[in-house]
Scaffold this motif. Structure first.
Motif, PDB file in Angstrom:
ATOM      1  N   ALA A 202     -21.943 -15.979  -7.797  1.00 53.53           N
ATOM      2  CA  ALA A 202     -22.861 -17.062  -7.424  1.00 53.53           C
ATOM      3  C   ALA A 202     -23.319 -16.922  -5.976  1.00 53.53           C
ATOM      4  O   ALA A 202     -23.350 -17.879  -5.215  1.00 53.53           O
TER       5      ALA A 202
ATOM      6  N   SER B 144     -27.955 -13.450  -5.500  1.00 52.27           N
ATOM      7  CA  SER B 144     -28.447 -12.845  -6.754  1.00 52.27           C
ATOM      8  C   SER B 144     -28.161 -13.747  -7.951  1.00 52.27           C
ATOM      9  O   SER B 144     -29.057 -14.047  -8.745  1.00 52.27           O
TER      10      SER B 144
ATOM     11  N   ARG C  70     -23.428 -13.429  11.358  1.00 49.52           N
ATOM     12  CA  ARG C  70     -24.831 -13.862  11.287  1.00 49.52           C
ATOM     13  C   ARG C  70     -25.704 -12.761  10.697  1.00 49.52           C
ATOM     14  O   ARG C  70     -25.261 -11.627  10.493  1.00 49.52           O
TER      15      ARG C  70
ATOM     16  N   GLY D 246     -21.665 -16.619  -2.001  1.00 43.79           N
ATOM     17  CA  GLY D 246     -21.276 -15.198  -1.976  1.00 43.79           C
ATOM     18  C   GLY D 246     -20.870 -14.761  -0.578  1.00 43.79           C
ATOM     19  O   GLY D 246     -19.990 -15.356   0.058  1.00 43.79           O
TER      20      GLY D 246
ATOM     21  N   PRO E 110     -32.356  -9.819   0.019  1.00 44.85           N
ATOM     22  CA  PRO E 110     -32.992 -10.821  -0.847  1.00 44.85           C
ATOM     23  C   PRO E 110     -34.383 -10.434  -1.347  1.00 44.85           C
ATOM     24  O   PRO E 110     -34.774 -10.813  -2.442  1.00 44.85           O
TER      25      PRO E 110
ATOM     26  N   ALA F  53     -23.706  -9.905 -10.781  1.00 45.67           N
ATOM     27  CA  ALA F  53     -24.310 -10.253  -9.478  1.00 45.67           C
ATOM     28  C   ALA F  53     -23.146 -10.326  -8.494  1.00 45.67           C
ATOM     29  O   ALA F  53     -22.962 -11.301  -7.782  1.00 45.67           O
ATOM     30  N   ILE F  54     -22.351  -9.247  -8.512  1.00 51.07           N
ATOM     31  CA  ILE F  54     -21.024  -9.284  -7.879  1.00 51.07           C
ATOM     32  C   ILE F  54     -21.027  -8.773  -6.443  1.00 51.07           C
ATOM     33  O   ILE F  54     -19.985  -8.745  -5.799  1.00 51.07           O
TER      34      ILE F  54
ATOM     35  N   PHE G 190     -15.385  -3.033   3.402  1.00 50.74           N
ATOM     36  CA  PHE G 190     -15.475  -3.189   1.947  1.00 50.74           C
ATOM     37  C   PHE G 190     -15.434  -1.848   1.225  1.00 50.74           C
ATOM     38  O   PHE G 190     -15.787  -0.822   1.801  1.00 50.74           O
TER      39      PHE G 190
ATOM     40  N   PRO H 116     -22.859  -6.145  -3.187  1.00 44.67           N
ATOM     41  CA  PRO H 116     -22.645  -4.785  -2.699  1.00 44.67           C
ATOM     42  C   PRO H 116     -21.496  -4.710  -1.699  1.00 44.67           C
ATOM     43  O   PRO H 116     -20.873  -3.672  -1.534  1.00 44.67           O
TER      44      PRO H 116
ATOM     45  N   TRP I  97     -21.971 -15.345   2.213  1.00 48.12           N
ATOM     46  CA  TRP I  97     -22.016 -16.394   3.247  1.00 48.12           C
ATOM     47  C   TRP I  97     -20.995 -17.475   2.991  1.00 48.12           C
ATOM     48  O   TRP I  97     -20.776 -18.339   3.831  1.00 48.12           O
TER      49      TRP I  97
HETATM   50  C1  LIG Z   1     -21.075 -10.060   7.107  1.00 49.06           C
HETATM   51  C2  LIG Z   1     -22.259  -9.632   6.315  1.00 49.06           C
HETATM   52  C3  LIG Z   1     -23.543  -9.760   6.859  1.00 49.06           C
HETATM   53  C4  LIG Z   1     -24.650  -9.370   6.115  1.00 49.06           C
HETATM   54  N1  LIG Z   1     -25.895  -9.476   6.675  1.00 49.06           N
HETATM   55  C5  LIG Z   1     -26.973  -9.102   5.960  1.00 49.06           C
HETATM   56  C6  LIG Z   1     -28.286  -9.177   6.510  1.00 49.06           C
HETATM   57  O1  LIG Z   1     -28.490  -9.580   7.662  1.00 49.06           O
HETATM   58  N2  LIG Z   1     -29.323  -8.777   5.744  1.00 49.06           N
HETATM   59  C7  LIG Z   1     -29.150  -8.324   4.469  1.00 49.06           C
HETATM   60  O2  LIG Z   1     -30.132  -8.000   3.809  1.00 49.06           O
HETATM   61  N3  LIG Z   1     -27.928  -8.253   3.922  1.00 49.06           N
HETATM   62  C8  LIG Z   1     -26.845  -8.623   4.628  1.00 49.06           C
HETATM   63  N4  LIG Z   1     -25.603  -8.529   4.065  1.00 49.06           N
HETATM   64  C9  LIG Z   1     -25.456  -8.092   2.671  1.00 49.06           C
HETATM   65  C10 LIG Z   1     -25.288  -9.323   1.732  1.00 49.06           C
HETATM   66  O3  LIG Z   1     -24.199  -9.057   0.931  1.00 49.06           O
HETATM   67  C11 LIG Z   1     -26.551  -9.551   0.919  1.00 49.06           C
HETATM   68  O4  LIG Z   1     -27.617  -9.897   1.804  1.00 49.06           O
HETATM   69  C12 LIG Z   1     -26.508 -10.672  -0.134  1.00 49.06           C
HETATM   70  O5  LIG Z   1     -25.808 -11.781   0.324  1.00 49.06           O
HETATM   71  C13 LIG Z   1     -25.939 -10.175  -1.438  1.00 49.06           C
HETATM   72  O6  LIG Z   1     -26.001 -11.223  -2.366  1.00 49.06           O
HETATM   73  P1  LIG Z   1     -25.345 -11.031  -3.804  1.00 49.06           P
HETATM   74  O7  LIG Z   1     -25.475 -12.320  -4.500  1.00 49.06           O
HETATM   75  O8  LIG Z   1     -25.936  -9.846  -4.455  1.00 49.06           O
HETATM   76  O9  LIG Z   1     -23.827 -10.669  -3.496  1.00 49.06           O
HETATM   77  P2  LIG Z   1     -22.715 -11.551  -2.780  1.00 49.06           P
HETATM   78  O10 LIG Z   1     -23.304 -12.477  -1.810  1.00 49.06           O
HETATM   79  O11 LIG Z   1     -21.676 -10.616  -2.313  1.00 49.06           O
HETATM   80  O12 LIG Z   1     -22.124 -12.435  -3.966  1.00 49.06           O
HETATM   81  C14 LIG Z   1     -21.349 -11.864  -4.987  1.00 49.06           C
HETATM   82  C15 LIG Z   1     -20.440 -12.929  -5.529  1.00 49.06           C
HETATM   83  O13 LIG Z   1     -19.796 -12.406  -6.691  1.00 49.06           O
HETATM   84  C16 LIG Z   1     -18.480 -12.889  -6.708  1.00 49.06           C
HETATM   85  N5  LIG Z   1     -17.663 -11.975  -7.512  1.00 49.06           N
HETATM   86  C17 LIG Z   1     -17.473 -10.647  -7.325  1.00 49.06           C
HETATM   87  N6  LIG Z   1     -16.660 -10.148  -8.278  1.00 49.06           N
HETATM   88  C18 LIG Z   1     -16.347 -11.196  -9.084  1.00 49.06           C
HETATM   89  C19 LIG Z   1     -15.532 -11.326 -10.238  1.00 49.06           C
HETATM   90  N7  LIG Z   1     -14.868 -10.287 -10.767  1.00 49.06           N
HETATM   91  N8  LIG Z   1     -15.423 -12.539 -10.832  1.00 49.06           N
HETATM   92  C20 LIG Z   1     -16.085 -13.627 -10.309  1.00 49.06           C
HETATM   93  N9  LIG Z   1     -16.855 -13.555  -9.201  1.00 49.06           N
HETATM   94  C21 LIG Z   1     -16.991 -12.351  -8.604  1.00 49.06           C
HETATM   95  C22 LIG Z   1     -18.048 -12.914  -5.252  1.00 49.06           C
HETATM   96  O14 LIG Z   1     -16.990 -13.833  -5.044  1.00 49.06           O
HETATM   97  C23 LIG Z   1     -19.336 -13.331  -4.571  1.00 49.06           C
HETATM   98  O15 LIG Z   1     -19.366 -14.714  -4.347  1.00 49.06           O
HETATM   99  C24 LIG Z   1     -24.473  -8.872   4.797  1.00 49.06           C
HETATM  100  C25 LIG Z   1     -23.192  -8.728   4.278  1.00 49.06           C
HETATM  101  C26 LIG Z   1     -22.091  -9.089   5.023  1.00 49.06           C
HETATM  102  C27 LIG Z   1     -20.729  -8.914   4.414  1.00 49.06           C
END
Ligand SMILES: Cc1cc2nc3c(=O)[nH]c(=O)nc-3n(C[C@H](O)[C@H](O)[C@H](O)COP(=O)(O)OP(=O)(O)OC[C@H]3O[C@@H](n4cnc5c(N)ncnc54)[C@H](O)[C@@H]3O)c2cc1C
Length: 548
Positions: A26, A29, A66, A55, A450, A151-152, A392, A154, A57
């Protein structure tokens, strides 16, 4: 319209809630995918291991966390209303503001009613006879759906360093990605930070503001460049709101989905004076300009890369007072931009403080964590707090932590043992109805994420609509399409210098067994080319896929 609901399993099967689609995660993505599939009239359930939405954040609450992306280029673009209502306070928003934003989105679109929190998916298995996926949660609980959408994240599978004695430490210890929800007090404390990647570079100056004494353990320095963050004033706010269409158009046209795009000139085409002035200008500007908005050949041509590498090395030397410390902080084993470039605010100046010590663990390796602190080959350090900024298992780590099985029990982890193979970074041969948002080989892995998330989700949503309209309920890529895409991923990355360097971009993680061999995880052909390919595939009746 035909229903997507899976066939009912036999009477003696374990009971499971049943949906058209299950989304795991959640974050940005999963939230957007839920919103879009609900609009299609599908029944959808999201399973999230965290306690709330957000996720990245939600989890990464460490001081200094940030954006490196400009805030207004990072938020969702799909809702005009949302764009009007939300006001970013800073050019590069800090984690609390981003989490507030994602909560605002969840409230506005009533997303939580379809999300189960504190629910980690441990297993996912495809049943050929029923054409459905069954997921099992840690601690019990089962659900079933025709489609499984990951949507787990990267960067969501955190890693600890491979050091003896981690559990023996008697002080407080934190991994940056599992930071407590309450503030941590560093005043008068002896604090250790292990790691100097992008997270540590944000964290270290913040800790150093109030710490008693800080010791940083570094294995490999990075080229860090200034973020130049500042608050958004009223006039700029009005400009951003009036200019969203242009901002998103600019992002859509740029290689990495950022407002920065490459300069069309080559580095050695211009005079040394002109080059220097250009580098100075970029170094003085906010955000990723020096990395993403530089001469077009700095990431592909070694001579061009050397020019910017020398420039950034010199900057480090100018900002750190002690020449020995400056040398330790200067990378010598790779060129600028071939590993993730951390953005910093006063990072180098932190090492000019009397109460900050840099330990190069190549000179004095860490032997073990002790109950009192950290023992290296030459010193025993005592600490009150140890912070693990050790990153990671990038891109494929979150997949490996779920036991994903296709028809006949084939394991995805085993299938990807020598590196991932995918079609468009969105599906995998032999794993029907499994869709992987921001998966390996997907442009989102090398993007202002995003912008690429919205593309991924919109494409998957169109696919769902197409399948409903055409009365089909099973999709899987052909082996040929997957082989061709995987070869294209390798070819498009091969010209980039980052493929010759060990980093998480190439799947290297020295803390993890089996992560010492370079693997192609990212799609480096650029977000516009990727979007065009995905659109062409859809326009040609989803060529490369087989329906059933
Ligand atoms: C500190 C930090 C700063 C960042 N800054 C930037 C930035 O400035 N610009 C940028 O483009 N990107 C940035 N990123 C990358 C960031 O991950 C992405 O921008 C974006 O938030 C990814 O969204 P997502 O929903 O795909 O994944 P995530 O936000 O990682 O969400 C995935 C979710 O899946 C859940 N999950 C995973 N496995 C399981 C499971 N087996 N069962 C249940 N739930 C599960 C996790 O708990 C998590 O909540 C940053 C990453 C980090 C770590």
């Amino acid at each position: 319209m035909p229903s997507f609901q899976a066939k009912t399993p036999s009477a003696n099967a374990v009971p499971a809630a049943q949906y058209d689609a299950i989304i795991i995660g959640a974050g940005m993505s999963g939230m957007y995918q839920l919103y879009r599939l609900r609009l299609l009239g599908m029944s959808v359930r999201v399973f999230e291991s965290g306690g709330d939405v957000g996720g990245t954040w939600y989890w990464n609450r460490y001081p200094g966390a940030r954006f490196d992306s400009e805030s207004y280029s990072y938020g969702y673009s799909f809702s005009e209303e949302l764009l009007k209502e939300w006001e970013w306070q800073e050019h590069f928003s800090a984690q609390p503001e981003t989490l507030r934003y994602l909560n605002f989105v969840a409230d506005k679109f009533d997303l939580r009613s379809d999300i189960e929190f504190n629910c980690r998916v441990a297993k996912a298995a495809y049943d050929e006879a029923l054409n459905c996926w069954t997921i099992d949660m840690d601690g019990g609980g089962r659900a079933r759906a025709r489609f499984l959408i990951t949507a787990i994240g990267p960067l969501s599978a955190s890693t600890m360093p491979n050091i003896d004695g981690v559990d023996s430490f008697q002080g407080a210890a934190f991994h940056t990605s599992a930071w407590p929800h309450e503030p941590v007090d560093f005043a008068n404390k002896r604090v250790a930070v292990i790691g100097t990647g992008a997270t540590a570079v944000q964290l270290i100056p913040e800790v150093a503001k109030t710490v008693g004494h800080l010791t940083v353990f570094q294995r490999r320095p990075n080229y860090c460049t200034p973020l130049h963050n500042r608050p958004i004033d009223d006039e700029t706010q009005s400009g951003i709101k009036a200019g969203y269409a242009e901002i998103f158009e600019k992002c859509a046209k740029s290689y990495g989905g950022f407002i920065h795009d490459v300069d069309r000139r080559k580095a050695l085409e211009v005079s040394p004076e002109e080059r220097e002035a250009f580098f100075e200008k970029l170094y003085g500007e906010p955000g990723f300009g020096l990395w993403m908005g530089n001469f077009r050949d700095i990431l592909v041509d070694q001579d061009a890369n050397d020019t910017i590498t020398q420039f950034v090395r010199r900057k480090i030397g100018e900002r750190v007072t002690d020449p020995d410390v400056a040398e330790k902080l200067t990378p010598r084993d790779h060129g600028f931009g071939t590993r993730r470039v951390p953005m910093e605010t006063g990072y180098y100046e932190t090492y000019n403080q009397d109460n900050v010590l840099l330990v190069d663990i190549n000179d004095s390796p860490i032997k073990r964590i002790t109950p009192q602190g950290i023992e290296t080959s030459d010193t025993r350090y005592e600490f009150d707090i140890i912070i693990y900024a050790t990153g990671f298992d990038a891109i494929t780590g979150a997949f490996d932590r779920i036991d994903i099985r296709g028809p006949g029990g084939q394991s995805l982890k085993e299938k990807w043992a020598d590196g991932p193979k995918t079609y468009l970074g969105l599906q995998i041969e032999g794993f029907p109805n499994l869709l992987t948002l921001v998966g390996p080989h997907n442009a989102a892995t090398f993007c202002n994420i995003p912008r690429c998330i919205e593309q991924n989700v919109d494409w998957v949503t169109d696919l769902m609509r197409y399948m409903k309209d055409n009365g089909v309920s099973r999709i899987v890529p052909t082996a040929q399409a997957q082989d061709e895409w995987t070869a294209h991923v390798h070819d498009s990355a091969a010209r980039l210098l980052f493929t010759k360097v060990d980093s998480w971009f190439m799947g290297i993680n020295s803390n993890l067994p089996g992560r010492q061999k370079r693997r192609f995880l990212l799609y480096a052909g650029g977000a516009p080319a990727y979007r065009e390919k995905c659109n062409d595939v859809a326009a040609n009746g989803y060529e490369g896929f087989e329906f059933g």
